[in-house]
Write a protein that holds these residues in place. Sequence first.
Motif, PDB file in Angstrom:
ATOM      1  N   THR A 198       0.832  -1.232   0.002  1.00 25.22           N
ATOM      2  CA  THR A 198      -0.020   0.049   0.058  1.00 25.22           C
ATOM      3  C   THR A 198       0.767   1.200  -0.084  1.00 25.22           C
ATOM      4  O   THR A 198       1.892   1.334   0.426  1.00 25.22           O
ATOM      5  CB  THR A 198      -0.677   0.032   1.177  1.00 25.22           C
ATOM      6  OG1 THR A 198       0.006   0.013   2.588  1.00 25.22           O
ATOM      7  CG2 THR A 198      -1.634  -1.203   1.289  1.00 25.22           C
ATOM      8  N   ALA A 199       0.413   2.432  -0.264  1.00 22.41           N
ATOM      9  CA  ALA A 199       0.855   3.728  -0.417  1.00 22.41           C
ATOM     10  C   ALA A 199      -0.003   4.737  -0.072  1.00 22.41           C
ATOM     11  O   ALA A 199      -1.164   4.693  -0.321  1.00 22.41           O
ATOM     12  CB  ALA A 199       1.704   3.865  -1.585  1.00 22.41           C
ATOM     13  N   THR A 200       0.527   5.785   0.400  1.00 22.46           N
ATOM     14  CA  THR A 200      -0.432   6.953   0.597  1.00 22.46           C
ATOM     15  C   THR A 200       0.052   8.273  -0.127  1.00 22.46           C
ATOM     16  O   THR A 200       1.236   8.288  -0.531  1.00 22.46           O
ATOM     17  CB  THR A 200      -0.437   7.359   2.191  1.00 22.46           C
ATOM     18  OG1 THR A 200       0.847   7.627   2.620  1.00 22.46           O
ATOM     19  CG2 THR A 200      -1.132   6.256   3.276  1.00 22.46           C
ATOM     20  N   SER A 201      -0.983   8.909  -0.512  1.00 23.46           N
ATOM     21  CA  SER A 201      -0.654  10.108  -1.563  1.00 23.46           C
ATOM     22  C   SER A 201      -1.285  11.287  -1.305  1.00 23.46           C
ATOM     23  O   SER A 201      -2.752  10.779  -0.948  1.00 23.46           O
ATOM     24  CB  SER A 201      -0.594   9.746  -3.000  1.00 23.46           C
ATOM     25  OG  SER A 201      -0.043  10.605  -3.706  1.00 23.46           O
ATOM     26  N   ASP A 202      -1.112  12.531  -1.530  1.00 23.95           N
ATOM     27  CA  ASP A 202      -1.762  13.627  -1.275  1.00 23.95           C
ATOM     28  C   ASP A 202      -2.617  13.821  -2.603  1.00 23.95           C
ATOM     29  O   ASP A 202      -3.791  14.267  -2.842  1.00 23.95           O
ATOM     30  CB  ASP A 202      -1.026  14.706  -0.794  1.00 23.95           C
ATOM     31  CG  ASP A 202      -0.223  14.770   0.358  1.00 23.95           C
ATOM     32  OD1 ASP A 202      -0.995  14.340   1.615  1.00 23.95           O
ATOM     33  OD2 ASP A 202       0.719  15.253   0.265  1.00 23.95           O
ATOM     34  N   VAL A 203      -1.744  13.472  -3.615  1.00 21.91           N
ATOM     35  CA  VAL A 203      -2.588  13.710  -5.123  1.00 21.91           C
ATOM     36  C   VAL A 203      -2.245  12.687  -5.849  1.00 21.91           C
ATOM     37  O   VAL A 203      -1.116  12.013  -5.793  1.00 21.91           O
ATOM     38  CB  VAL A 203      -1.592  14.983  -5.901  1.00 21.91           C
ATOM     39  CG1 VAL A 203      -2.161  15.109  -7.214  1.00 21.91           C
ATOM     40  CG2 VAL A 203      -2.124  16.362  -4.806  1.00 21.91           C
TER      41      VAL A 203
END
Length: 388
Positions: A141-146
């Motif tokens: 998994t990864a998190t991202s603002d955009v």
Amino acid sequence: MSQPTISIIGAGICGLTLGRCLLQRGVRAILYEKAPARPRNHYAITLQPSSYRPLLKALNIDETTFNSRVAVDAESGGAGAITTKAYGYRNLEPSSFRANRSAFEALLREGLDVRWEHALQDVEEAANGAGFTLKFANGTTATSDVVVDAEGPHSVIRVTFLPSIEPRILPYVAFNGKRKVSKDDFDTLYAELFAGGTVVQERQDRGVVLNLSIGSASSRDVSLNWIYSRPARGDDDALHNPGRSQAAAKSIPEEFFSEVAALSGGLSPGFRDVFDAERLRGERILHWLMRSVVVPQSELVSLAGRGVSLVGDAAHAEQIIGGGGANEAIEDGVSLADWIAEKGTGEIAKWYATRYPSWQEGQRASRECIAGIHGETEIEAKPTASLM
């Protein structure tokens, strides 16, 4: 203030162009690509100078060097020459040339952070609207603002956020394959046919078009790409299956070989060698669907306001034959990178107004082009039965 994290889904031409142009402007992004680290994109594409010249600054390369790096026949001293406009691709300009897609993408990737074998499976928006969690088929998994979706016509993000927007299938039959021949065999069978160029075609009865192009060439061998295409012949056409799954692209109906065998007597020597029905049976062939989609601008703007932006074929796919998808993808990447560098990620929604008219014109021109290639007037597309 820290820079928002930017994730680009898809490391094809659009995603790589965007990533490379952002990098040149001091903005870093991570690209997630479902393919392995050595994707097999060894076919040719037509590059137009109005599209690729604005990219050269980001690549820190001059036009002559660029051509020598990516032209299909660069290794053998060629420049990807296009000697005739009769083969049907639209909007050819002086200095247009044929590039090897694999070489072009390798050049774009230099310096980028590409995470291979990351097939996006799901994207979840944070409850407070502050960012996204990306879930991949490999369990990471990864998190991202955009999030910028450059995944193409099979976009997981478009299906997730805009499930009612389905590609439409144009009523054309298209099969594609490739053949590697020795340089000696090329000189004997094909050199005269190509006459110093890199792409040729023959039109047969009932709108059948045979296209041969050089995918790569060296002093040792030449890789040839071929396309067999024609208009669909009614709802019972055995070669037109708009509802087929993506996995069925390699399932080639027996009727295809029968059609090819019926043509063989009237072909010139080079085409006759490639379109030998019995020889084709032992080769890898793909059944293409001519997908077309353009997401309504209002939907794109709304999504961008939430931090998700669709570009390239995810937003406005054109069919493969005669389309301008690769060049539109380059223009999207260059333009969006400039916009983000100058105005920030919070203003992407306004960017669509600068590009949408070009996308609409591209849809019109590409449909007109594929119809003209096959000697037809423009035919209305039909909704696909599946997004697979």
